[in-house]
Design a protein around this motif. Structure first.
Motif, mmCIF file in Angstrom:
data_model
loop_
_atom_site.group_PDB
_atom_site.id
_atom_site.type_symbol
_atom_site.label_atom_id
_atom_site.label_comp_id
_atom_site.label_asym_id
_atom_site.label_seq_id
_atom_site.Cartn_x
_atom_site.Cartn_y
_atom_site.Cartn_z
ATOM 1 N N SER A 97 -6.273 -1.285 3.679
ATOM 2 C CA SER A 97 -6.839 -0.192 2.883
ATOM 3 C C SER A 97 -8.357 -0.258 2.846
ATOM 4 N N LEU A 125 -11.271 4.320 -0.262
ATOM 5 C CA LEU A 125 -10.870 2.936 -0.034
ATOM 6 C C LEU A 125 -11.867 2.201 0.867
ATOM 7 N N ARG A 161 -6.694 5.031 5.849
ATOM 8 C CA ARG A 161 -6.688 3.851 4.979
ATOM 9 C C ARG A 161 -5.681 4.032 3.848
ATOM 10 N N LYS A 162 -5.619 5.247 3.305
ATOM 11 C CA LYS A 162 -4.671 5.489 2.213
ATOM 12 C C LYS A 162 -3.235 5.325 2.705
ATOM 13 N N SER A 194 -2.505 1.754 3.240
ATOM 14 C CA SER A 194 -2.442 0.995 1.990
ATOM 15 C C SER A 194 -1.101 1.183 1.299
#
Lengths: 555, 555
Positions: A462, B48, B458-459, B462
């Protein structure tokens, strides 16, 4: 004491200590276990991708045969939410009041769990469970039909308050049964477990009725639609919205899945009193002028998928916000939700609505007892031993201090941890070891398959994204026949960082050549060299540290 | 108005609206631009991996030649933090008070930026900048040496309050120059831009001195070490801690990089008055009894790397917490930090310290004006036009309402957005288009190379992790010669989910076989079939949706 150990009552919290949520406590005497509540907690920020967190119930699974019942204090998620998971592992009767079990039933249905043994009880009633008797005592809280428990054991009574506040003017007229608490106290209570949530707050929690007064004032002046967002489970709050709407001759639209659900269940069970014809279908809303409409909705926590957020961001299928709408957010942000709530408020204002929230008017009260209420309960019950529950460590600590300030001996106060075993009897109380406890993460249908390693990887991904390095080599001589190929995600916007990625590829290529030259064909050495060189290069170049995933294919 | 347009003053906020932070405003007249402040904002939760966010200054880059100066109101990060980035793009003199520039210098040194043109000014002074004159007016705030600005243009004076509160009993005796505000108001002010941060709060902000009184009470009763955490930049707060320590004959240890830094700078520049011998080296702490020690430290926001967190979690290189320590957290959690602060408080209690924080005593006051103070400023200045600044939309909206309630014509109040161009002259004010504005994300050394696509990845990573699918195929006939290999990260704990991963591999293998059979060799079709089948399989199996990254190697 003689050689023969007196049988003792064991008090074992499996959740709810050092945290607010996931409440579950074991009361055990000889071969009988009673489980008090069975809740979830919402994941911490660092539990990326996790849906909910449930307690570790290894201890219950190991002692299946002893369990006589799960007894519920009220219908909030942090007290009933883990039931669908726990009942799949442990089959036992469940006891709770009518509304509590109405909500439980709904929850079990959603998860496809049938044939649960649900037993409705009333405040004032008692249930014999093995060698113990559980007595249900009415308390006030932010959901109707909440009870405290007096668990009568052969060693004495254990009182567990559940969540509570003292409301001298409750909406349904049913005040907390202080007299019974006083009576129990006069007869002698062995141990008290009490709600610590609001121990930091001085004074007393305001009556739910104060919110009703605020509603009346607001409704009196409102000229357009009124939209009220609150917790679906706060049935008394909903009743007060209904009352205000009826008083000012407004129809009511109910919006949001859980709100529709709770309004249905509580009306059927007699907890909500809504005059016939008051609730209208959302599709009929346009038949009425704006000043004849009230909308009761979910989303008071700014949840992005809830009705209020959808309204704010013009994403609701059946409604649109119109300038002149008055939105009341009748709730406080739960810690961690402050920013999402603020975002929704900003967006509602931008859309031309007026918004009233806690910072601006008394549109919410807590459901938990403040300091003065706690003092009253301690003073009425006068327990021999005290165990603060429902709180982070600081709450437990301050609740312990409160009990000490009221005169209880420090040695008779126990700040337990989840899993602690406290053994109590008439003459004595002491800690005796620990049982397994902890949190089990639920992600999708997976229960417990996401642990620390997975979470650590999610966190790494993340923050910095990843680069996959793939290379195909020949089995015989370790010669590179294809690649290295680099694929990145969440790292940089590749089109703007072409040079960097080309250079990164060169770094890997050089490492591979070097290994070839030095006849290093061991995969793990090869991989770690690729990883180290690339990591060093990138960190020096742009001070970032993506996850690097070297994959070697062999032909 | 005639055909010849009157030259107008342009007011262009490039940051600080619809947000609290990243303050930067352009005041432009003909060929002259003055930039007021140049701040950063901390990243939102969904950004993030981002370190800080700076304003988009495209407009300044395009109008380099017009810029006469950057003028700073005070030394907080949200007013000076973006200078190192902006000065690299736009070379211009910087004006600010002594402490403000002391902090700026430090910041520029850290980033290796030399030869900045820094000009120290004093409250009461004026600076001629092209066709405009900037006047500095003393205000109170949570950092010393803060000023408001009166920018005298040919069309009239524009007053920008910066961040402020009215403290009638400030620590250094230097009260906000209300007389000058009154004087300006009497002569006529064209436009007011004023701080909206605390507009939701009724009444007035308490004086900084009230915190000093609390400190004295606490210090009087303390029997062990006292550890006070606060914002490093709150020099008056630090002075009051010093005063209490001196009064009760305690030595002081300063801990945390930025705290050491600020104490050094403000002592050198004369903003902190610490009697000689009061501050001792952290290594000498053991030479004194516990009740002769005060520790001033960073970490009041629960930052995991700051000194207070390190103390709490036994991770400090030079200190250890001991039972009996008294910790004072002299700050409020900034929205979004509530949970990290709570975590540190819990941990401090667990270590046996006593902790005093805002919920329990008056150990903090805000630096921003509440409603009654704002009313006073509006009433003294009586601006022709009003622009609320420094606030989320709800704050701006409520500040606009406050101005209207005080009698200002609604048409003379402008809620701008970042990038809005407001043109004002003696007779008129109107919006005239927009200039580029927005946020630029800084991640490591990369400025602006992380955008929405990277953040979205990234989300995704994550929440669900990823699965890389690699397969090597032969160029000539598209036959699979190696793989498929599946590598996952952040998805499931592989050792406990072996069956799932084996089955997932079979799913991919079948897709590949199927493609081979149907002579599908087009890479993008191949990849999307692999992705779709695997995604469907996993979702149906465990209701998760990892990122799937198919990579085809060709030999």
């Amino acid at each position: 004491m003689g050689k023969q150990q007196t049988p003792k009552v064991k008090i074992i919290p499996l959740g709810g200590l050092y945290e607010i949520g996931k409440n579950i406590t074991v009361i055990e005497y000889k071969n009988d276990i009673i489980v008090v509540d069975c809740g979830i907690i919402f994941p911490e920020d660092e539990m990326l991708g996790i849906d909910v967190v449930i307690p570790d119930i290894t201890y219950l699974e190991r002692n299946k045969d002893k369990i006589r019942a799960i007894v519920l204090t009220h219908g909030h998620e942090d007290h009933i939410g883990a039931l669908p998971y726990v009942l799949q592992k442990v089959s036992t009767p469940v006891y709770g009041t009518k509304l509590t079990l109405g909500l439980v039933e709904n929850k079990l249905n959603e998860k496809g769990i049938k044939n649960a043994n649900l037993n409705i009880v009333k405040a004032g009633q008692k249930t014999k469970l093995g060698s113990m008797v559980v007595e249900y005592i009415r308390v006030n809280h932010s959901i109707p039909d909440a009870v405290a428990l007096a668990i009568h054991t052969p060693e004495g009574a254990i009182v567990h308050t559940g969540d509570f506040k003292i409301d001298y003017t409750p909406i349904n007229g049913k005040m907390m049964d202080l007299n019974r608490f006083a009576d129990l106290g006069s007869r002698g209570v062995l141990a008290l477990l009490a709600d610590s949530t609001n121990v930091e707050r001085t004074g007393s929690t305001m009556s739910e009725k104060t919110v009703g007064n605020t509603f009346n004032d607001i409704f009196m002046d409102a000229e357009g639609r009124i939209i009220v967002a609150t917790f679906a489970s706060n049935v008394h709050r909903i009743q007060q919205i209904v009352n205000a709407a009826v008083m000012f001759d407004r129809k009511i639209v109910v919006s949001g899945r859980s709100m529709i659900n709770v309004v249905k269940v509580s009306t059927e069970l007699g907890y909500l009193d809504i005059p016939e014809g008051t609730i209208i279908d959302i599709n009929d809303m346009n038949k009425y002028p704006d000043n004849k409409i009230t909308i009761i909705t979910t989303g008071s926590q700014g949840e992005p998928m809830a009705a209020l957020s959808r309204l704010a961001f013009s994403d609701h299928r059946k409604m649109e916000l119109i300038p002149g709408d008055l939105v009341i957010i009748s709730a406080t942000p739960i810690p961690g939700n402050e920013k999402t709530v603020a975002r929704v408020i900003n967006q509602l204002f931008k859309k031309g609505a007026n918004v009233i929230y806690e910072a601006l008017a008394d549109v919410h009260v807590s459901g938990h007892a403040c300091k003065e209420e706690l003092k009253l309960i301690h003073s009425l019950i006068k327990p021999k031993y005290f165990i603060p529950v429902h709180g982070e460590y600081r709450h437990l600590k301050q609740h312990a201090q409160l009990a000490e300030d009221l005169g209880l001996d420090r040695d008779n106060i126990f700040i337990l941890e989840n899993g602690s075993v406290l053994e109590v009897c008439r003459s004595d109380a002491k800690l005796n070891g620990n049982v397994p406890s902890g949190h089990i993460l639920v992600d999708g249908l997976g229960v417990g398959d996401v642990g620390n390693i997975v979470l650590r990887d999610r966190k790494h991904l993340s923050e910095d994204g990843l680069i996959v390095v793939v290379v195909t080599i020949k089995k015989e001589d370790g010669k590179v026949v294809s690649g290295p190929d680099l694929v990145s995600r969440g790292f940089v916007y590749v089109r703007e960082s072409e040079d960097l990625m080309v250079e990164a590829k060169n770094v890997v290529r050089n490492v591979l050549l070097d290994c070839e030259k030095n006849q290093i064909t061991d995969w793990s050495t090869l991989k770690s060299r690729v990883r180290d060189s690339l990591r060093n290069y990138l960190y020096q170049k742009i001070k970032r540290n993506p996850m690097i995933l070297p994959i070697i294919m062999e032909i």
